[in-house]
Scaffold this motif. Structure first.
Motif, PDB file in Angstrom:
ATOM      1  N   PHE A   4       0.856  -1.179   0.000  1.00 16.26           N
ATOM      2  CA  PHE A   4       0.000   0.000   0.000  1.00 16.26           C
ATOM      3  C   PHE A   4       0.891   1.228   0.000  1.00 16.26           C
ATOM      4  CE2 PHE A   4      -2.328  -3.316   2.159  1.00 16.26           C
ATOM      5  CZ  PHE A   4      -3.584  -3.236   1.582  1.00 16.26           C
ATOM      6  N   LYS A   5       0.455   2.264  -0.696  1.00 16.13           N
ATOM      7  CA  LYS A   5       1.093   3.571  -0.624  1.00 16.13           C
ATOM      8  C   LYS A   5       0.148   4.452   0.161  1.00 16.13           C
ATOM      9  CE  LYS A   5       4.581   4.110  -3.499  1.00 16.13           C
ATOM     10  NZ  LYS A   5       5.879   4.514  -3.048  1.00 16.13           N
ATOM     11  N   VAL A   6       0.663   5.107   1.185  1.00 13.17           N
ATOM     12  CA  VAL A   6      -0.134   6.032   1.978  1.00 13.17           C
ATOM     13  C   VAL A   6       0.584   7.375   2.006  1.00 13.17           C
ATOM     14  CG1 VAL A   6      -1.195   4.215   3.388  1.00 13.17           C
ATOM     15  CG2 VAL A   6       0.885   5.330   4.178  1.00 13.17           C
ATOM     16  N   ASP A   7      -0.199   8.430   2.152  1.00 18.54           N
ATOM     17  CA  ASP A   7       0.421   9.754   2.212  1.00 18.54           C
ATOM     18  C   ASP A   7      -0.067  10.579   3.390  1.00 18.54           C
ATOM     19  OD1 ASP A   7      -2.102  10.562   1.380  1.00 18.54           O
ATOM     20  OD2 ASP A   7      -1.479  10.999  -0.666  1.00 18.54           O
ATOM     21  N   SER A   8      -0.631   9.885   4.393  1.00 18.48           N
ATOM     22  CA  SER A   8      -1.069  10.590   5.601  1.00 18.48           C
ATOM     23  C   SER A   8      -1.141   9.605   6.767  1.00 18.48           C
ATOM     24  CB  SER A   8      -2.437  11.227   5.389  1.00 18.48           C
ATOM     25  OG  SER A   8      -3.446  10.240   5.326  1.00 18.48           O
ATOM     26  N   PRO A   9      -0.978  10.114   7.989  1.00 15.28           N
ATOM     27  CA  PRO A   9      -1.166   9.244   9.155  1.00 15.28           C
ATOM     28  C   PRO A   9      -2.583   8.677   9.207  1.00 15.28           C
ATOM     29  CG  PRO A   9      -0.034  11.262   9.791  1.00 15.28           C
ATOM     30  CD  PRO A   9      -0.478  11.442   8.367  1.00 15.28           C
ATOM     31  N   GLU A  10      -3.555   9.438   8.728  1.00 14.46           N
ATOM     32  CA  GLU A  10      -4.945   8.968   8.735  1.00 14.46           C
ATOM     33  C   GLU A  10      -5.114   7.718   7.874  1.00 14.46           C
ATOM     34  OE1 GLU A  10      -4.614  13.025  10.058  1.00 14.46           O
ATOM     35  OE2 GLU A  10      -4.055  12.215   8.107  1.00 14.46           O
ATOM     36  N   THR A 124       7.988   1.727   5.262  1.00 15.00           N
ATOM     37  CA  THR A 124       9.145   2.391   4.673  1.00 15.00           C
ATOM     38  C   THR A 124       8.795   3.847   4.409  1.00 15.00           C
ATOM     39  OG1 THR A 124       9.801   0.322   3.609  1.00 15.00           O
ATOM     40  CG2 THR A 124      10.805   2.350   2.774  1.00 15.00           C
ATOM     41  N   ARG A 125       9.595   4.728   4.950  1.00 20.26           N
ATOM     42  CA  ARG A 125       9.401   6.164   4.725  1.00 20.26           C
ATOM     43  C   ARG A 125       9.884   6.528   3.321  1.00 20.26           C
ATOM     44  NH1 ARG A 125      10.689   9.391  10.131  1.00 20.26           N
ATOM     45  NH2 ARG A 125      10.653  11.031   8.575  1.00 20.26           N
ATOM     46  N   ASN A 126       9.088   7.319   2.618  1.00 23.08           N
ATOM     47  CA  ASN A 126       9.452   7.829   1.296  1.00 23.08           C
ATOM     48  C   ASN A 126       9.551   9.346   1.396  1.00 23.08           C
ATOM     49  OD1 ASN A 126       9.139   5.160   0.228  1.00 23.08           O
ATOM     50  ND2 ASN A 126       6.941   5.508   0.171  1.00 23.08           N
ATOM     51  N   ASP A 127      10.506   9.823   2.195  1.00 24.51           N
ATOM     52  CA  ASP A 127      10.601  11.251   2.496  1.00 24.51           C
ATOM     53  C   ASP A 127      10.796  12.117   1.260  1.00 24.51           C
ATOM     54  OD1 ASP A 127      10.220  10.774   5.198  1.00 24.51           O
ATOM     55  OD2 ASP A 127      12.371  10.646   5.612  1.00 24.51           O
ATOM     56  N   GLU A 128      11.385  11.550   0.208  1.00 22.58           N
ATOM     57  CA  GLU A 128      11.590  12.329  -1.015  1.00 22.58           C
ATOM     58  C   GLU A 128      10.261  12.667  -1.696  1.00 22.58           C
ATOM     59  OE1 GLU A 128      11.526   8.044  -2.149  1.00 22.58           O
ATOM     60  OE2 GLU A 128      12.487   9.175  -0.553  1.00 22.58           O
ATOM     61  N   LEU A 129       9.208  11.928  -1.370  1.00 23.10           N
ATOM     62  CA  LEU A 129       7.883  12.164  -1.961  1.00 23.10           C
ATOM     63  C   LEU A 129       6.988  13.017  -1.061  1.00 23.10           C
ATOM     64  CD1 LEU A 129       7.201   8.573  -3.330  1.00 23.10           C
ATOM     65  CD2 LEU A 129       8.042  10.558  -4.588  1.00 23.10           C
ATOM     66  N   GLY A 130       7.375  13.170   0.199  1.00 23.16           N
ATOM     67  CA  GLY A 130       6.578  13.956   1.138  1.00 23.16           C
ATOM     68  C   GLY A 130       6.781  13.454   2.549  1.00 23.16           C
ATOM     69  N   ASP A 131       6.551  14.336   3.516  1.00 21.35           N
ATOM     70  CA  ASP A 131       6.804  14.001   4.922  1.00 21.35           C
ATOM     71  C   ASP A 131       6.017  12.793   5.416  1.00 21.35           C
ATOM     72  OD1 ASP A 131       8.556  16.084   5.134  1.00 21.35           O
ATOM     73  OD2 ASP A 131       7.135  17.457   6.081  1.00 21.35           O
ATOM     74  N   ASP A 133       4.610  10.339   3.312  1.00 23.90           N
ATOM     75  CA  ASP A 133       4.512   9.296   2.290  1.00 23.90           C
ATOM     76  C   ASP A 133       5.203   8.022   2.777  1.00 23.90           C
ATOM     77  OD1 ASP A 133       3.785   9.331  -0.877  1.00 23.90           O
ATOM     78  OD2 ASP A 133       5.373   7.891  -0.408  1.00 23.90           O
ATOM     79  N   ARG A 134       4.463   6.917   2.734  1.00 25.09           N
ATOM     80  CA  ARG A 134       4.984   5.630   3.200  1.00 25.09           C
ATOM     81  C   ARG A 134       4.583   4.526   2.226  1.00 25.09           C
ATOM     82  NH1 ARG A 134       6.545   9.062   6.296  1.00 25.09           N
ATOM     83  NH2 ARG A 134       6.438   9.071   8.560  1.00 25.09           N
ATOM     84  N   THR A 135       5.403   3.484   2.197  1.00 28.55           N
ATOM     85  CA  THR A 135       5.028   2.227   1.564  1.00 28.55           C
ATOM     86  C   THR A 135       4.845   1.232   2.708  1.00 28.55           C
ATOM     87  OG1 THR A 135       6.321   2.713  -0.411  1.00 28.55           O
ATOM     88  CG2 THR A 135       5.718   0.404  -0.034  1.00 28.55           C
ATOM     89  N   ILE A 136       3.716   0.540   2.708  1.00 29.30           N
ATOM     90  CA  ILE A 136       3.421  -0.454   3.732  1.00 29.30           C
ATOM     91  C   ILE A 136       3.294  -1.800   3.034  1.00 29.30           C
ATOM     92  CG2 ILE A 136       1.787  -1.195   5.501  1.00 29.30           C
ATOM     93  CD1 ILE A 136       1.012   1.775   5.833  1.00 29.30           C
ATOM     94  N   GLU A 137       4.167  -2.738   3.406  1.00 28.48           N
ATOM     95  CA  GLU A 137       4.178  -4.078   2.820  1.00 28.48           C
ATOM     96  C   GLU A 137       3.718  -5.082   3.864  1.00 28.48           C
ATOM     97  OE1 GLU A 137       7.966  -5.183   1.152  1.00 28.48           O
ATOM     98  OE2 GLU A 137       8.341  -3.131   0.492  1.00 28.48           O
TER      99      GLU A 137
END
Length: 158
Positions: A4-10, A124-131, A133-137
């Motif tokens: 999953f790609k997420v871009d918020s804590p929510e 996994t943090r994807n900081d280059e895409l935004g504060d 932004d995470r990938t969840i496996e």
């Protein structure tokens, strides 16, 4: 494995909330990822999905926090401080074989105590895409967790 790609804590919390109905007593969830990657936020979602009203906090200094006022008890563990050993003295098997769901952060420090069946979730943090932004496996070990991942129930509300 599913990603999953997420871009918020929510969204991270929502994913935990969506997983909660599929879990049963004795389930073990392993959470891996750097500090601030979303492990506790995900656990807050699980708690919400179980109907737990208490605020779920990181168990970093207490090692294990117990939340027993939901559909199932939630045992939230942070075993990072056991890097030098000592997991065998905590009685983790009693939690893993008990009446609730065990969530283990930094599970590599308790590898010898873990059951054969579990759901491993890597953040996994994807900081280059935004504060935020995470990938969840999610990777399943065992029939129960494989069935959950194949069910398609986890979709971030889409």
């Amino acid at each position: 494995m599913i990603k999953f790609k997420v871009d918020s804590p929510e969204q991270t919390e929502k994913l935990g909330e969506e997983l909660a109905p599929d879990l049963k007593a004795g389930d073990v969830i392993l959470l891996d990822g750097d500090l601030g990657a979303g492990k506790t936020t995900f656990t807050k979602g699980l708690g919400k999905g179980f109907g737990i009203k208490r605020n779920i906090k990181s168990p970093t200094f207490t090692i294990i926090r117990e939340y027993k006022n939901g559909r199932l008890p939630l045992y939230h563990m942070d075993v990072y401080r056991l890097e030098e050993g000592g997991a065998d003295e905590l009685g983790l098997n009693e939690y893993f074989n008990g009446d609730g769901v065990s969530v283990v952060e930094w599970s590599k420090f308790a590898e010898d105590e873990l059951p054969d069946d579990y759901l491993r979730i890597k953040f996994t943090r994807n900081d280059e895409l935004g504060d935020n932004d995470r990938t969840i496996e999610m990777t399943a070990s065992g029939d129960h967790f494989n069935a959950i991942l194949k069910s398609g129930d986890l979709n971030l509300g889409r």
